[in-house]
Design a protein around this motif. Structure first.
Motif, PDB file in Angstrom:
ATOM      1  N   CYS A 101       1.179  -0.758  -0.031  1.00  0.00           N
ATOM      2  CA  CYS A 101      -0.327  -0.241   0.472  1.00  0.00           C
ATOM      3  C   CYS A 101       1.382   1.134   0.282  1.00  0.00           C
ATOM      4  CB  CYS A 101      -1.085  -0.194   1.521  1.00  0.00           C
ATOM      5  SG  CYS A 101      -2.261   1.352   1.746  1.00  0.00           S
ATOM      6  N   VAL A 112      -0.106   4.372   1.011  1.00  0.00           N
ATOM      7  CA  VAL A 112      -0.424   5.116   1.965  1.00  0.00           C
ATOM      8  C   VAL A 112       0.470   5.475   3.103  1.00  0.00           C
ATOM      9  CG1 VAL A 112      -2.052   6.581   3.395  1.00  0.00           C
ATOM     10  CG2 VAL A 112      -3.236   5.044   1.486  1.00  0.00           C
ATOM     11  N   GLY A 113       0.925   4.728   4.231  1.00  0.00           N
ATOM     12  CA  GLY A 113       1.956   4.926   4.746  1.00  0.00           C
ATOM     13  C   GLY A 113       1.623   5.217   6.322  1.00  0.00           C
ATOM     14  N   CYS A 114       0.211   4.484   7.250  1.00  0.00           N
ATOM     15  CA  CYS A 114      -0.630   5.160   7.827  1.00  0.00           C
ATOM     16  C   CYS A 114       0.441   4.525   9.081  1.00  0.00           C
ATOM     17  CB  CYS A 114      -1.594   3.737   8.662  1.00  0.00           C
ATOM     18  SG  CYS A 114      -2.438   4.701   6.636  1.00  0.00           S
ATOM     19  N   PHE A 169      -0.078   2.909  12.339  1.00  0.00           N
ATOM     20  CA  PHE A 169      -0.366   2.039  12.895  1.00  0.00           C
ATOM     21  C   PHE A 169      -0.585   1.053  11.941  1.00  0.00           C
ATOM     22  CE2 PHE A 169      -3.734   4.838  11.194  1.00  0.00           C
ATOM     23  CZ  PHE A 169      -4.446   3.802  10.494  1.00  0.00           C
ATOM     24  N   CYS A 170      -0.224   0.954  10.732  1.00  0.00           N
ATOM     25  CA  CYS A 170      -0.758  -0.614  10.366  1.00  0.00           C
ATOM     26  C   CYS A 170       0.512  -1.014   9.130  1.00  0.00           C
ATOM     27  CB  CYS A 170      -1.438   0.119   9.127  1.00  0.00           C
ATOM     28  SG  CYS A 170      -1.940  -1.142   7.290  1.00  0.00           S
ATOM     29  N   THR A 228       1.261  -3.064   6.158  1.00  0.00           N
ATOM     30  CA  THR A 228       1.035  -3.299   5.045  1.00  0.00           C
ATOM     31  C   THR A 228       2.379  -1.732   4.671  1.00  0.00           C
ATOM     32  OG1 THR A 228      -1.080  -3.934   5.689  1.00  0.00           O
ATOM     33  CG2 THR A 228      -0.347  -2.914   3.210  1.00  0.00           C
ATOM     34  N   ALA A 229       1.663  -0.738   5.592  1.00  0.00           N
ATOM     35  CA  ALA A 229       2.511   1.198   5.164  1.00  0.00           C
ATOM     36  C   ALA A 229       4.115  -0.009   4.459  1.00  0.00           C
ATOM     37  CB  ALA A 229       2.050   1.566   6.020  1.00  0.00           C
ATOM     38  N   GLY A 285      -4.061  -2.748   0.623  1.00  0.00           N
ATOM     39  CA  GLY A 285      -4.553  -1.519  -0.239  1.00  0.00           C
ATOM     40  C   GLY A 285      -4.689  -0.767  -0.028  1.00  0.00           C
ATOM     41  N   GLU A 286      -5.265   0.352  -0.939  1.00  0.00           N
ATOM     42  CA  GLU A 286      -5.657   1.176  -0.223  1.00  0.00           C
ATOM     43  C   GLU A 286      -7.275   0.863  -1.782  1.00  0.00           C
ATOM     44  OE1 GLU A 286      -7.669   3.229   1.063  1.00  0.00           O
ATOM     45  OE2 GLU A 286      -8.609   3.385  -0.499  1.00  0.00           O
ATOM     46  N   VAL A 327      -9.125   5.210   2.992  1.00  0.00           N
ATOM     47  CA  VAL A 327      -8.716   5.979   4.001  1.00  0.00           C
ATOM     48  C   VAL A 327      -8.958   7.271   4.142  1.00  0.00           C
ATOM     49  CG1 VAL A 327      -6.747   6.802   2.874  1.00  0.00           C
ATOM     50  CG2 VAL A 327      -5.814   6.054   5.010  1.00  0.00           C
ATOM     51  N   CYS A 331      -4.603  -6.070   9.796  1.00  0.00           N
ATOM     52  CA  CYS A 331      -3.918  -5.754   7.949  1.00  0.00           C
ATOM     53  C   CYS A 331      -2.688  -5.654   7.220  1.00  0.00           C
ATOM     54  CB  CYS A 331      -4.109  -3.730   7.764  1.00  0.00           C
ATOM     55  SG  CYS A 331      -3.733  -3.340   6.389  1.00  0.00           S
TER      56      CYS A 331
HETATM   57 FE1  SF4 Z   1      -2.893   2.779   5.838  1.00  0.00          FE
HETATM   58 FE2  SF4 Z   1      -5.317   1.543   5.071  1.00  0.00          FE
HETATM   59 FE3  SF4 Z   1      -2.996   1.560   3.388  1.00  0.00          FE
HETATM   60 FE4  SF4 Z   1      -3.150   0.248   5.772  1.00  0.00          FE
HETATM   61  S1  SF4 Z   1      -3.504  -0.553   3.892  1.00  0.00           S
HETATM   62  S2  SF4 Z   1      -1.746   2.065   5.339  1.00  0.00           S
HETATM   63  S3  SF4 Z   1      -4.421   1.672   6.602  1.00  0.00           S
HETATM   64  S4  SF4 Z   1      -4.681   2.922   3.368  1.00  0.00           S
END
Ligand code: SF4
Ligand code: SAH
Length: 365
Positions: A109, A111-113, A115-116, A118-119, A160-161, A194, A333
């Motif tokens: 993904c 996006v880079g959150c 807490f996640c 996957t980031a 993924g987003e 997100v 995730c």
């Molecule tokens: Fe953020 Fe969702 Fe991507 Fe995880 S999968 S980084 S929560 S947007």
């Protein structure tokens, strides 16, 4: 080698070409999506020479199981291998009267959150419509489920987003809800975003689309941007305006996901602000206690805090606590995929625990 999964009835007809009667494409479509064959040999409705001809330069394109992790609560987490060798996750969550499939929409993904897990993978690539729908076909078959008979929910909440791969997500959704094919009810397919505001507007224009869930996670721009860096681009006021303008279907309401993180967004003030931000919308809130994991710098609140938070929000709108599933197999995730990578790099600790729990390894090909 072409891949058949992901093609719709019109594209299959174009693939077969003029030399065959029109119903052949329909037969192939039904074999792929309704019978859910795993090999072209199983498509016995087609003449054998046509089957051979197709198999010469096409394969079905279902994902292969690389690992399976079984949780004590019945959750099964799959690490699935794609054609190009990349891996994604899909999770099967059984309940008394229904099953939920959590599927991925991208490899990694972008996006880079914070807490996640996957980031940390970054974005490797988008999944194709066939790879998104393929996870559902795989899980249906693996668990002997039939959408016409069994209640099956699909949530795009894996890696993924989804709104950054909207075209493929929409095509996969059309394939999944087609009553002549897979036949899952459109009311049972949900995507979680997100909060990519322009894409929320675009999603609302699609005739056939999943239900919309929004990962809100904070009630101020400051806290939200701390957790979700991309939120700086889409302030809460803009995001909530897009939600107000969103063309809900008569049976539909918005879902807001709110991750509860100890000391960050779990106060009574947050609960009150959340209720007042969402109070005017046709919406419900799902509270998700943070699933802790290696590399995640946060913890979930205590159970009492979670209940108190819920009680406050509930005064204004429906609010549920999402039951944690599969925590013993690292359900948050992206975690499974990270674990597999770390394991490959001979990492230690929790990972070897996971390896012991791995009950099924398919033969390497
Ligand atoms: Fe953020 Fe969702 Fe991507 Fe995880 S999968 S980084 S929560 S947007
Ligand atoms: N990218 C989309 C969908 C995939 S993430 C989104 O962010 O909405 C699906 C859900 O898992 C999101 O609500 C996300 O915030 C949540 N999530 C991510 N990491 C988590 C963690 N460590 N614990 C609990 N939920 C998590």
């Amino acid at each position: 080698m072409g891949v058949l999964l992901g093609l719709d009835a019109g594209e299959l007809a174009a693939l077969l070409g003029q030399g065959h009667p029109g119903f052949r494409a329909q037969q192939l479509y039904e074999a792929l999506y309704r019978t859910r064959v795993t090999s072209l040999d199983e498509v016995t409705t087609l003449p054998s020479d046509l089957r051979r001809q197709l198999a010469a330069d096409h394969r079905i394109g279902l994902p292969r199981v690389e690992r399976r992790y079984d949780s004590a609560d019945g959750t099964r987490r799959y690490l699935l291998r794609l054609d190009d060798g990349r891996a994604i996750e899909a999770v099967f969550m059984p309940e008394v009267s229904r099953s939920t499939f959590c599927i991925s929409t991208q490899v990694g993904c972008p996006v880079g959150c914070h807490f996640c897990m996957t980031a940390a993978l970054g974005l490797e690539r988008n999944l194709t419509a066939g790879e998104i729908a393929g996870q559902v076909l795989f899980l249906l078959r693996e668990h002997g489920l039939e959408p016409g008979r069994d209640r099956v929910n699909v949530v795009m909440m894996g890696q993924g987003e989804p709104l950054l791969n909207l075209e493929a997500v929409l095509k996969a959704t059309r394939l999944l809800v087609d009553p002549r094919g897979v036949g899952i009810s459109p009311r049972r397919v949900t995507l979680s975003t997100v909060g990519i505001v322009p894409k929320i507007r675009e999603l609302g224009q699609a005739a056939i689309r999943p239900k919309l869930a929004i990962s809100l996670h904070a009630t101020t721009d400051e806290v939200r941007a701390r957790l979700i860096p991309i939120a700086r681009r889409y302030p809460l006021a803009e995001l909530l305006e897009a939600c107000r303008a969103y063309p809900l279907r008569s049976w539909e309401r918005l879902t807001f996901e709110y991750l509860l993180i100890r000391g960050v967004n779990d106060s009574d003030h947050d609960a009150r602000r959340l209720a007042s931000l969402l109070g005017q919308l046709r919406a419900k809130v799902n509270l998700i206690p943070l699933n802790p994991g290696p590399g995640i710098p946060y913890q979930p609140p205590d159970p009492e805090r979670i209940l108190a938070f819920q009680a406050r929000v509930r005064r204004v709108l429906p609010c549920f606590i999402r039951k944690p599933r599969g925590q013993d197999v690292f359900a948050a995730c992206g975690q499974l995929r990270r674990m597999a990578l770390d394991e490959a790099a001979q990492a230690c600790g929790a990972i070897s625990t996971l390896a012991r729990r791995s009950v099924n390894r398919t033969m390497p090909e």
